[in-house]
Structure formats: structure tokens, C-alpha cells
Design an enzyme around this catalytic site. Structure first.
Site, mmCIF file in Angstrom:
data_model
loop_
_atom_site.group_PDB
_atom_site.id
_atom_site.type_symbol
_atom_site.label_atom_id
_atom_site.label_comp_id
_atom_site.label_asym_id
_atom_site.label_seq_id
_atom_site.Cartn_x
_atom_site.Cartn_y
_atom_site.Cartn_z
ATOM 1 N N ASP A 1 -13.312 9.625 -8.770
ATOM 2 C CA ASP A 1 -12.825 10.474 -7.678
ATOM 3 C C ASP A 1 -13.905 10.447 -6.605
ATOM 4 O OD1 ASP A 1 -10.749 11.047 -9.361
ATOM 5 O OD2 ASP A 1 -11.197 13.174 -9.584
ATOM 6 N N ASP B 1 0.212 14.877 -9.974
ATOM 7 C CA ASP B 1 -0.732 15.983 -10.200
ATOM 8 C C ASP B 1 0.046 17.245 -10.609
ATOM 9 O OD1 ASP B 1 -2.986 14.422 -9.266
ATOM 10 O OD2 ASP B 1 -2.271 14.750 -7.232
#
Ligand code: 1PR
Length: 557
Positions: free
Chosen positions: A252, A407
Site C-alpha cells: 500500500d 473493500d
């Protein structure tokens, strides 16, 4: 002339001869780029092994080539159409008919055949008779991942290898093993046997991607280029190959408060600690480390991409370019892939953004927030528009290049009726008030906004629109080390027929074993445990191997 002078002269002569020989042997490798996909990977791989690469700019470059590599990706019909428009088709055919060295990779293998089920009524080059077929199997299609080879014939292509190596495949169409048996070098198995490489004279095609198959793939490229090699038979002749479960390292990435691009990691998507963005390392360095440690794939998520404009985010493009110079496994990038209008009023399509990522070295792009909005529109109208990011990118680059990053978070309900039409599951992990049911709510913008659509519905719609793989995160598990959400993963996996990557929550090697034995996912992704050096990729793979889960061994050459 003294003896010493004669010897000195002879030495100079021999040295000059050797230099000449090297210059003569160092042929420029010509790469056929027809505009779709990632030729950068092949260029990087060839340059890494010390070759000079020239990318085809016009048909004359094909005609004059001495060694030609064609790394085709995307769709058979659009490839032929573009080759025709660029006046490359006839020169390519005559180059191949002259039996000069040719390596076709993936679609570059398919082009050698007469037709493909992918695009009816479109003719290939017809160097080999037959039709390229779609996989007809209950397994997930595309066939994505590291698979082995069954050697059928000696060749120089696999010289020096043991025959036990795995190579990276990504395709929905294949050549049937029953055709052209005389020319088949290797087959592989995915539901059934198909051709993984073929050779006729100096014309070679591989279904796998050597440029993405780590060091063994580089060895295959070297072998193709070395015409002096004798035909060889690797030591091991297997008869049934197995697809390995992939272990993916995820990075990330975002700018920290000092504007440095860093790898970060959240707890349930909160990446700040004492107000600061956690800094777990530099993206290019970490990616290289994971490649060396045996990661089967590397994913970069530009986690603030939803609010930035990726085409202006040059550092992120640079991360990809630098990583792809010496990391030869597939690279996925996500974050901010959507239509965008900049401050000057110029509008860029999602496809243009994806193209910039592909040119920088990505093999796949991942779409998060935009996918939710596309699915919501689809639900409203019940119709595909034909111009969503998912449809347009998969049309040009192939569905295998389009990953949907989901998500979701759990919403507990007392009964299935309370799910408001969402896909509710019965859960063994009761909610705070003892609820025995839940559904998985999709979010956008890094979990910041909840949407009225569930993860199962989202994945089904995205598959229908042309997505090739699902990256299934889980906000409840992200960064917790509590293990993957098996219930979520099972529910999504059984709702789609494309590969699914399990993500979020890995805390130990046992969690990978659990997700591979309790669900049918093809791959599992982790971030925190790798970044914090709590568990290494090698430890995960050794554990899985002990438990008889098929894995790819890290290359030893
Ligand atoms: O919405 O298309 O711009 O894409 C943004 C992408 O960035 C999405 O794929 C979204 O998942 C990701 N993202 C956005 N915000 C965050 C955040 O953490 N604040 N990261 C974020 C999500 C999830 C995983 C993570 C696993 C494994 N990260 O990919 O790496 O949960 O972690 P673990 O092994 O440590 O548990 P768009």
C-alpha cells in the site's frame, strides 16, 4: 622479428578476431509492439540478460529483423486488426515463412494458428493448422498463475533446466494438445492437457510468459536467443502439471507527511499512528526484496489515488518503471483508475490511465472505487454501457489485465430478511448483539464511504462486464493478523468463475493453509506480516509445501 614480437602480434590478432566475433554475434533483438500491453516487461527482461532491443516502428523493421519476439496480449481479433492497420501482418508472415528466429509469447503463439474461438471469422497467420480454443473446464478462467510443463520433445528452449520449473501463465484461450503433435515441445495441465510451447524450425511459441517467470523464464529467453545450443531433454519428465497457489505481497503506497512516497499499512485501513502515516519502507526496495524471497506476484495499491490524479502522479509511475527493471514476476497496480478532468479542463479516460500504468511496467491494473460506481449504474439500468472502465480496458488489454479490488465490511443483521435485498450469509462469528447473519457492504475511497451494494453482487456484475480477477480485501480483518475472513471468501468464490485473491488478516503461515484448504481461492495476499518481518514468504511456502499445498519454488539459478 623476435619470437616475443611474433607472439605479441598473434595475441593482438586473436583478440581482434574475438572482438569481431562478439560484434557479429551480438544481434539486435527486434520486438514487435502493436500498442496493447506491456512490452516494457519483455524489453526489461532482454536488457537484463544483456541483449540490445529494437522496438518495431514500421514494417521495414520486421522485414530486416534477425531475431523477432512478439509478446502479444489482449484480444485475438483486435490484435489482427491492429497488425493489419499498421501494415505489419504481411511482413510478419513472410518473416516467419523465411524461418528466421521467432518467439511468439501468449497471443504471439495464437497468431501462428489459423483461427481462434476468441474472434470468429478472423484469420491468423496459419503457420500451424487449427483453431485456438477457449478453456472448457470447471476451473476458474482465465488460467492465471505458475504452472509446470510436460516435456514432449528435446529442444534448446529448456536447455539447462530440470523440467520441474513452473512458469507464469495468464490466458483464457489455448491450443489443444491433440493437434500438431509433431511440433509440440511441452504441454501443461489445467483441467486437461494443452500446449504450453511449440516449435517448427526456428519458429517458437510459448503460452507462458518467460519475461514474467522469474529467473527460469529469463533462462528460456536466453536459450531462445542462443542458436548455438544443442537440443536437450530436461532431466525430469512429468506427466501432469499442477497450478501453484500464488503468494502475493501487497504494498500500500502513499505520500507521507514529508511528501515521501512510502509503503504504509493500516489497521482496518487506518494508516496513521500517533497522527503520522506509518512508514514501512521504500516501494522499489521492498518489491525487490519480495521478488528475491519468492513472491509469486507483487501488487502496488496507490491508496490515495482516489483523490489524486494518477497521470500527474509521476513518482508512482516511476516506482513501477524502476521495479520492472529487475523484478520479473507479474506486477499489479491499483488506485485512481477512473475518468478524470484535470484543472485545465482536459478529460482523460480510465483506459488512458490504465495505458500509462501498462507502459510503466504494470501487467494488470486494479479498479476499486470506480468498479463500485460502475456496478451501481448497472444495477439501476440492468444494462452494460459498453464504455465503462472495466469493459474498455478488458476489451483492449484482455480480461486477465483487469482486477477488481473490493473493500467490504460486515453488516450484521438478525435475519436474512433484514438484508434489504443484499446477499446475506449465515455466520459462525456472531455480531455484537449475537446476530447470526451478515452481509458485506462495499465501500469506496479507501473505506471512507459506504455504498448500498454488497460484495457478492459487485463481483458478479464486474465478472459479467469483463473483469478477469477479484482482489478480495476485508476491512474488518485488514491489519489484524486474525486470519482471512473465510466466510466472505467462500461466498464470493462460489459466486464467480474468475480467480479470486484472498486478502486481509494474514498473521501466520497457518492462515494461508487455512484459506487454501477451506476455500478454492487461487492465491492469497498479505502485507503487514511481510513488511514487519514477522513471517517471510519462504516460511509461508515451506509450511504450505509440508502440508502438500502446491507452491512455486523460488528459483535457484
Ligand atoms: O479505489 O480504485 O482508487 O483504489 C484504491 C485502492 O487502495 C483499493 O484497492 C483499496 O483497497 C486500497 N486502499 C485504499 N485505502 C486503503 C487503506 O488502507 N487506507 N488499502 C487501501 C487497502 C488493503 C489490502 C491490504 C490487505 C492485506 N489495503 O490490499 O494490503 O488488507 O493487509 P494485511 O495482510 O496486513 O492484513 P481506487
Amino acid at each position: 622479428m623476435s619470437l616475443t614480437q611474433i607472439l605479441a602480434k598473434k595475441t593482438v590478432f586473436v583478440q581482434a578476431q574475438n572482438i569481431l566475433k562478439t560484434v557479429r554475434l551480438k544481434v539486435m533483438i527486434t520486438l514487435l509492439d502493436y500498442g496493447a500491453g506491456n512490452v516494457r516487461s519483455v524489453t526489461n527482461a532482454l536488457e537484463y540478460i544483456g541483449e540490445n532491443v529494437k522496438v518495431v516502428k514500421n514494417s521495414e523493421d520486421i522485414i530486416s529483423a534477425e531475431k523477432l519476439i512478439f509478446p502479444g496480449v489482449g484480444n485475438f481479433g483486435s490484435m489482427i486488426r491492429i497488425l493489419q492497420q499498421q501494415n505489419y501482418l504481411a511482413p510478419l508472415k513472410s518473416y516467419i515463412q523465411s524461418d528466421r528466429p521467432f518467439l511468439g509469447i501468449c497471443l504471439g503463439l495464437h497468431v501462428l494458428f489459423e483461427t481462434s474461438e476468441e474472434s470468429q471469422n478472423v484469420s491468423g497467420l496459419g503457420i500451424f493448422p487449427g483453431t485456438v480454443k477457449r478453456f472448457d473446464t470447471a476451473l476458474s478462467v482465465p488460467h492465471i498463475g505458475w504452472n509446470g510443463i510436460n516435456i514432449k520433445k528435446p529442444s534448446r528452449l529448456f536447455a539447462g533446466l530440470s523440467g520441474k520449473e513452473k512458469f507464469y501463465f495468464v490466458h483464457s484461450y489455448h491450443v489443444a494438445a491433440s493437434e500438431n503433435e509433431q511440433e509440440v515441445l511441452t504441454t501443461s495441465n489445467y483441467g486437461y492437457e494443452f500446449v504450453s510451447s511449440i516449435q517448427k524450425g526456428n519458429i517458437i511459441g510459448t503460452q507462458f510468459h518467460p519475461e514474467k517467470s522469474a529467473r527460469y523464464g529469463l533462462a528460456v529467453l536466453k536459450n531462445f536467443l542462443d542458436m548455438t545450443l544443442e537440443k536437450q531433454m530436461p532431466i525430469t519428465i512429468s506427466t501432469d502439471t499442477k497450478l501453484a497457489k500464488r503468494i502475493i505481497a501487497c504494498l500500500d503506497v502513499r505520500s507521507n507527511d514529508h511528501a515521501d512516497l512510502v509503503v504504509t499499512k493500516g489497521d482496518r485501513y487506518d494508516v496513521r499512528e500517533n497522527g503520522n502515516v506509518r512508514n514501512l519502507g521504500k516501494p522499489v526496495e521492498l518489491a525487490r526484496r519480495y521478488y528475491d524471497e519468492g513472491a509469486d506476484e507483487i501488487t502496488f495499491l496507490n491508496i490515495t489515488g482516489f483523490r489524486d490524479f494518477p497521470l500527474e502522479d509521476l513518482p508512482m509511475m516511476e516506482v513501477l518503471k524502476q521495479t520492472s527493471l529487475n523484478v520479473f514476476v507479474p506486477l499489479t497496480i491499483g488506485g485512481g483508475i477512473r475518468k478524470y478532468t484535470d484543472k485545465n479542463g482536459c478529460t482523460y479516460s480510465a483506459t488512458e490511465m490504465a495505458a500509462a500504468y501498462f507502459r510503466s511496467g504494470a501487467d494488470k491494473i486494479s479498479i476499486g472505487s470506480e468498479a463500485v460506481q460502475i456496478a451501481e449504474n448497472y444495477l439501476k439500468t440492468g444494462k452494460a454501457t459498453g464504455n465503462s472502465a472495466i469493459e474498455t480496458i478488458s476489451d483492449i488489454y484482455g480480461k486477465q489485465a483487469v482486477v477488481i479490488s473490493v473493500d467490504p465490511c460486515r453488516i450484521y443483521v438478525q435475519s436474512p430478511d433484514e438484508g434489504n435485498g443484499h446477499s446475506v450469509i449465515e455466520t459462525n462469528i456472531p455480531g455484537p448483539n449475537g446476530e447470526k447473519y451478515c452481509w458485506y457492504q462495499c465501500t469506496i475511497n479507501g473505506g471512507r464511504k459506504k455504498r448500498d451494494i454488497d460484495a457478492i453482487t459487485l463481483c458478479r456484475i464486474c465478472e459479467k462486464l469483463g473483469a478477469g480477477e477479484i482482489l478480495l480485501n476485508c476491512i474488518d480483518r485488514d491489519g489484524t493478523n486474525d486470519g482471512f475472513d473465510i466466510e466472505l471468501i467462500s461466498a464470493v468464490k462460489s459466486a464467480v468463475s474468475i480467480p479470486v485473491i484472498a486478502s486481509s488478516g494474514a498473521g501466520c503461515a497457518e492462515h494461508f493453509h487455512e484459506v487454501f484448504t477451506k476455500t478454492d481461492v487461487e492465491s492469497a495476499l498479505a502485507a503487514g506480516i511481510f513488511h514487519r518481518n514477522e513471517v517471510s514468504i519462504a516460511t509461508v511456502k515451506t509450511y504450505l509445501e509440508e502440508k502438500k499445498v502446491e507452491i512455486r519454488h523460488t528459483d535457484t539459478i
